[in-house]
Design a protein around this motif. Structure first.
Motif: not given
Lengths: 236, 219
Positions: B178-183, A179, B200, A158, A184-187, A196-198, A204, B187, B202, A206
């Motif tokens: 929920g959701e987590m994004t990267q750029g 990174d 998993t 990740f 990273f954004r969201g949770q 899982v938290s930013t 991030a 993700l 990337a 985990f």
């Protein structure tokens, strides 16, 4: 320990200082060896606090560990590292001349040593960049006595780096994904509680294991966020 | 409601595409209950997908590994069903008997063969998701394990003969959101209450991952 961190922030903010004098010395410094630019893969960091204490963070590319070994005191352009020994022995004292070449470069010169090449007496430290969020997070955990173990993995799934962190509580493990190239954004919540938290835009967390108390994970996130935010504030 | 929609849908498909195929009761996902009375992915060894058009696809399960297959077919005539597995794995002519709409017995009396297939339960969320991937007919390999952080069961999925490219975690006791994004790329995302999907690898293109998320999320 937490009190110490809190007061550190106050120390940094207030111009009133003790005999430690040079506030430009305060903060996180890394030993620049090899290629320029900071990575956590193989590095030594010394954190100099206003009260004369030092925290070290070292990484060999596999493990990141923190320890305190010395204190320091400053007089004029001389800094002395004081290594405590047994209770009935005098502590070891190592004086260096220091020079702030610019606000981000610190040069220590060992004037007492006998060097064939005078360059060998010099050690350069660079100020930890404020976007080194992973390192700042680990420093924050260490300052709060929470960094028991940290296993580093380069090129993780990740991100550029990941670190498996074991805190004081052996059930409390989490993985940090770092990174610096993208945000990273969201949770993700599980039964309403973050798993899982930013932590920051470059970090991030985990959470591992359901035996991990919910509040404990929240607390670690907060510690890391504060550490990153205060570095940001200091840089601004 | 869900069942009704599904039933209505499969019925429509059956009438539209292949009215000759007599018995729409066959359509859907079935597991061979020989190894396990109640559905347990780690105990069973076969889940089949019977299509309205007579197609047969499936998932071979072997404890902690599973492989998708496609290209088989089945044909019903009277009280007989001819099942043809892909890659010369055989053609079986069997009699069938529905015990109820969720259980069918296949028999070959000459060879003393009998197997009870049961309809894959709606709450076997992970297996339902894997079967949807099977239905895409893309090469599918899965390794199954446990990960108490993400879910009680976790499937590491490889599609299209590539390295493992994502994970699906299931926890029936938990509700994910929920959701987590990267750029900007996804993700991790909660597929629904009990399933979590994780990119998993990337290297796995975010667009492909998102397509699969959409596919698995669609009802």
């Amino acid at each position: 320990m937490r009190g110490l961190l809190g007061s550190l922030l106050v120390w940094l903010a207030l111009p009133v200082l003790t005999a430690q004098a040079d506030e430009q010395l305060l903060g996180y410094w890394y030993l620049e060896e090899g290629a320029p630019g900071f990575t956590i893969d193989d590095v030594h960091i010394g954190a100099l606090y206003a009260d004369g204490t030092i925290l070290n963070l070292s990484s060999d590319g596999k493990e990141v560990s923190s320890y305190t070994s010395a204190e320091y005191s400053v007089e004029g352009d001389e800094i002395t590292f004081i290594y405590p020994r047994g209770s009935d022995e005098e502590p070891e004292r190592h004086p260096y001349r220091y020079e702030l070449i610019d606000s981000d470069t610190l040069l220590y010169t060992d004037e007492a040593g006998d060097y064939e090449n005078p360059e060998d007496a010099k050690t350069y430290y660079r100020r930890l960049p404020d976007n080194a969020h992973l390192t700042l997070a680990l420093l924050g955990l260490a300052e709060n006595g929470q960094l028991e173990e940290a296993e580093l993995e380069v090129d993780s799934d990740f991100g550029e780096r990941s670190v498996l962190v074991t805190t004081e509580d052996p059930f409390a493990q989490f993985i940090l994904f770092s990174d610096r190239r993208q945000a990273f954004r969201g949770q993700i919540n599980r039964n309403g509680v973050p798993v899982v938290s930013t932590v920051s835009r470059h970090l991030a967390a985990f959470r591992l294991g359901t035996a991990y108390p919910d509040e404990a994970f929240d607390e670690m996130i907060m510690i890391m966020q504060e550490s990153i935010a205060s570095a940001q504030k200091a840089a601004d | 409601m869900k069942n009704f929609v599904k039933f209505a849908l499969t019925t429509c498909l059956a009438f539209a595409a292949m009215p000759v195929l007599a018995d729409e009761r066959f359509q859907g996902y079935w597991y061979d209950s020989t190894g396990s009375e109640e559905f347990d992915l780690s105990e069973i060894y076969l889940i089949e997908s019977l299509g309205a058009d007579g197609s047969l696809r499936g998932l071979d399960v072997n404890v902690d590994r599973a492989n998708g297959f496609s290209g088989g077919h089945y044909e019903v005539s009277g009280d007989r069903i001819i099942i043809t597995y892909p890659e010369d794995e055989g053609e079986f002519t069997l009699t069938y008997e529905f015990l109820d709409e969720n259980r069918v017995v296949y028999r070959n009396e000459e060879e003393d063969f009998q197997a009870v297939f049961k309809r894959l339960p709606e709450d076997a969320y992970l297996s339902q998701a894997l079967m949807r991937l099977v239905d895409t007919e893309r090469p599918l390999q899965v390794s199954l394990g446990e990960n108490p952080s993400i879910g009680s069961i976790i499937a590491l999925v490889s599609l299209d003969n590539e390295e493992a490219n994502f994970e699906i975690g299931m926890d029936k006791a938990a509700v994910y959101e929920g959701e987590m994004t990267q750029g900007g790329d996804v993700l991790l995302t909660a597929l629904h209450d009990h399933l979590l999907m994780i990119r998993t690898n990337a290297e796995y293109p975010a667009e492909q991952f998102s397509e699969i998320v959409e596919l698995l999320r669609a009802r």
